[in-house]
Design a protein around this motif. Structure first.
Motif, PDB file in Angstrom:
ATOM      1  N   PHE A  70       0.817  -1.213   0.000  1.00  0.00           N
ATOM      2  CA  PHE A  70       0.000   0.000   0.000  1.00  0.00           C
ATOM      3  C   PHE A  70       0.857   1.271   0.000  1.00  0.00           C
ATOM      4  O   PHE A  70       0.335   2.379   0.166  1.00  0.00           O
ATOM      5  N   LEU A  71       2.171   1.136  -0.191  1.00  0.00           N
ATOM      6  CA  LEU A  71       3.095   2.263  -0.088  1.00  0.00           C
ATOM      7  C   LEU A  71       3.552   2.769  -1.455  1.00  0.00           C
ATOM      8  O   LEU A  71       3.756   1.985  -2.387  1.00  0.00           O
ATOM      9  N   GLY A  72       3.724   4.080  -1.549  1.00  0.00           N
ATOM     10  CA  GLY A  72       4.274   4.708  -2.745  1.00  0.00           C
ATOM     11  C   GLY A  72       5.397   5.650  -2.356  1.00  0.00           C
ATOM     12  O   GLY A  72       5.256   6.434  -1.403  1.00  0.00           O
ATOM     13  N   TYR A  73       6.526   5.558  -3.071  1.00  0.00           N
ATOM     14  CA  TYR A  73       7.696   6.395  -2.806  1.00  0.00           C
ATOM     15  C   TYR A  73       7.871   7.373  -3.961  1.00  0.00           C
ATOM     16  O   TYR A  73       7.850   6.968  -5.128  1.00  0.00           O
ATOM     17  N   ARG A  74       8.083   8.649  -3.636  1.00  0.00           N
ATOM     18  CA  ARG A  74       8.107   9.673  -4.678  1.00  0.00           C
ATOM     19  C   ARG A  74       9.139  10.737  -4.364  1.00  0.00           C
ATOM     20  O   ARG A  74       9.223  11.227  -3.233  1.00  0.00           O
ATOM     21  N   ASN A  75       9.928  11.104  -5.389  1.00  0.00           N
ATOM     22  CA  ASN A  75      10.859  12.234  -5.304  1.00  0.00           C
ATOM     23  C   ASN A  75      10.235  13.480  -5.916  1.00  0.00           C
ATOM     24  O   ASN A  75       9.334  13.412  -6.762  1.00  0.00           O
ATOM     25  N   PHE A  76      10.763  14.629  -5.493  1.00  0.00           N
ATOM     26  CA  PHE A  76      10.393  15.928  -6.065  1.00  0.00           C
ATOM     27  C   PHE A  76      11.668  16.741  -6.264  1.00  0.00           C
ATOM     28  O   PHE A  76      12.676  16.508  -5.599  1.00  0.00           O
ATOM     29  N   ALA A  77      11.593  17.716  -7.156  1.00  0.00           N
ATOM     30  CA  ALA A  77      12.730  18.620  -7.360  1.00  0.00           C
ATOM     31  C   ALA A  77      12.246  19.948  -7.900  1.00  0.00           C
ATOM     32  O   ALA A  77      11.212  20.025  -8.577  1.00  0.00           O
ATOM     33  N   MET A  78      13.009  20.998  -7.590  1.00  0.00           N
ATOM     34  CA  MET A  78      12.846  22.299  -8.235  1.00  0.00           C
ATOM     35  C   MET A  78      14.199  22.682  -8.808  1.00  0.00           C
ATOM     36  O   MET A  78      15.221  22.570  -8.126  1.00  0.00           O
ATOM     37  N   LEU A  79      14.214  23.101 -10.087  1.00  0.00           N
ATOM     38  CA  LEU A  79      15.452  23.449 -10.776  1.00  0.00           C
ATOM     39  C   LEU A  79      15.363  24.863 -11.325  1.00  0.00           C
ATOM     40  O   LEU A  79      14.272  25.363 -11.634  1.00  0.00           O
ATOM     41  N   ASP A  80      16.528  25.516 -11.464  1.00  0.00           N
ATOM     42  CA  ASP A  80      16.546  26.856 -12.055  1.00  0.00           C
ATOM     43  C   ASP A  80      16.677  26.758 -13.568  1.00  0.00           C
ATOM     44  O   ASP A  80      16.691  25.660 -14.144  1.00  0.00           O
ATOM     45  N   GLU A  81      16.788  27.914 -14.232  1.00  0.00           N
ATOM     46  CA  GLU A  81      16.824  27.928 -15.699  1.00  0.00           C
ATOM     47  C   GLU A  81      18.069  27.248 -16.255  1.00  0.00           C
ATOM     48  O   GLU A  81      18.069  26.769 -17.395  1.00  0.00           O
ATOM     49  N   ALA A  82      19.131  27.185 -15.461  1.00  0.00           N
ATOM     50  CA  ALA A  82      20.360  26.537 -15.902  1.00  0.00           C
ATOM     51  C   ALA A  82      20.345  25.031 -15.645  1.00  0.00           C
ATOM     52  O   ALA A  82      21.302  24.326 -15.983  1.00  0.00           O
ATOM     53  N   GLY A  83      19.260  24.534 -15.039  1.00  0.00           N
ATOM     54  CA  GLY A  83      19.162  23.114 -14.747  1.00  0.00           C
ATOM     55  C   GLY A  83      19.769  22.706 -13.429  1.00  0.00           C
ATOM     56  O   GLY A  83      19.908  21.510 -13.153  1.00  0.00           O
ATOM     57  N   ASN A  84      20.146  23.685 -12.602  1.00  0.00           N
ATOM     58  CA  ASN A  84      20.707  23.387 -11.288  1.00  0.00           C
ATOM     59  C   ASN A  84      19.585  23.125 -10.275  1.00  0.00           C
ATOM     60  O   ASN A  84      18.539  23.791 -10.313  1.00  0.00           O
ATOM     61  N   TYR A  85      19.830  22.184  -9.382  1.00  0.00           N
ATOM     62  CA  TYR A  85      18.827  21.876  -8.373  1.00  0.00           C
ATOM     63  C   TYR A  85      18.737  22.992  -7.336  1.00  0.00           C
ATOM     64  O   TYR A  85      19.732  23.392  -6.740  1.00  0.00           O
TER      65      TYR A  85
END
Length: 238
Positions: A84-99
């Motif tokens: 019943f478990l779900g694992y999920r990542n998230f990210a926000m990046l800038d215009e240069a592709g940096n995290y």
């Protein structure tokens, strides 16, 4: 990774003109919602199946806070589903592709009729395409609560704290906890462990433990049962 583009709005910034932590969490939450809706696995699908995804834990690590009007890409990817478990990542990046920020999360699928866990159904297993998880320093899901925390004035759950599931939204719990941070506390990482749902008009008792580089806030019921534990950490020496 599923992504969408955005621009930091004035309404999303803090008094320094940078993206607020609450807004960052909302971006992540919206991103997974967009993906689910685009796959036909969103709110209506869950309601028809009498199911709900409930967040069990967050770990959010921030490299920097983007400024007003900065253009960003917000992304998410599910990397594992079992039982019943779900694992999920998230990210926000800038215009240069940096995290700018990365996050890890664990979700539990519950039956809304019984309140008990339900195995992830086939349509979800087939609909969500699992990807390799992001590289980050993964912290434990469980949060240790320091001894000697100080109880603060009770909080009452209001209508604006609730989401479509009619319980306190995960971001709102963190927003409540942030009220107890010392002035100028620079948040590098947030971890949240969700143990029990809270509903309209319920009373929550905050207990706050402040240490050199961290603040831990426990939000619990008057009965003593814990709803959420939130840990804020700052950069060492900051």
């Amino acid at each position: 990774m599923y992504t969408f583009e955005s621009r930091i709005r004035y309404s999303e910034t803090d008094s320094d003109g940078k993206l607020a932590m609450a807004s960052l969490i909302n971006y992540f939450q919206d991103c997974s919602t967009f993906q689910s809706e685009d796959l036909g696995l969103g709110v209506e699908c869950l309601q028809e199946a009498h199911l709900v995804w409930v967040l069990s834990s967050w770990q959010i690590v921030v490299e920097r806070y983007p400024r007003l009007c900065e253009r960003v890409t917000v992304g998410t990817l599910p990397y594992d589903m079992k039982g019943f478990l779900g694992y999920r990542n998230f990210a926000m990046l800038d215009e240069a592709g940096n995290y700018i920020a990365k996050a890890n999360s664990l979700w539990s699928l519950l039956d809304t009729d019984t309140g008990k866990p339900r195995a992830v159904p086939r349509n979800m297993l087939e609909g969500y395409r699992l990807e390799e998880r992001l590289e980050m320093d993964y912290a434990p899901r469980r949060i240790a609560v320091p001894a000697g925390g100080e109880a603060r004035a009770p909080l009452v759950v209001k209508a604006h704290h609730l989401d479509t599931n009619h319980h306190v939204n995960n971001q709102q719990f963190i927003q409540m906890a942030m009220e107890y941070l010392p002035d100028g506390f620079p948040i590098k990482q947030v971890r949240a462990e969700y143990k029990k749902q809270a509903f309209l008009d319920e009373v929550l008792i905050p207990t706050v433990a402040v240490e050199d580089e961290s603040v831990v806030v426990v939000l619990g019921e008057e009965t003593g049962k814990t709803c959420t534990i939130v840990e804020f950490m700052r950069e060492p020496g900051a």
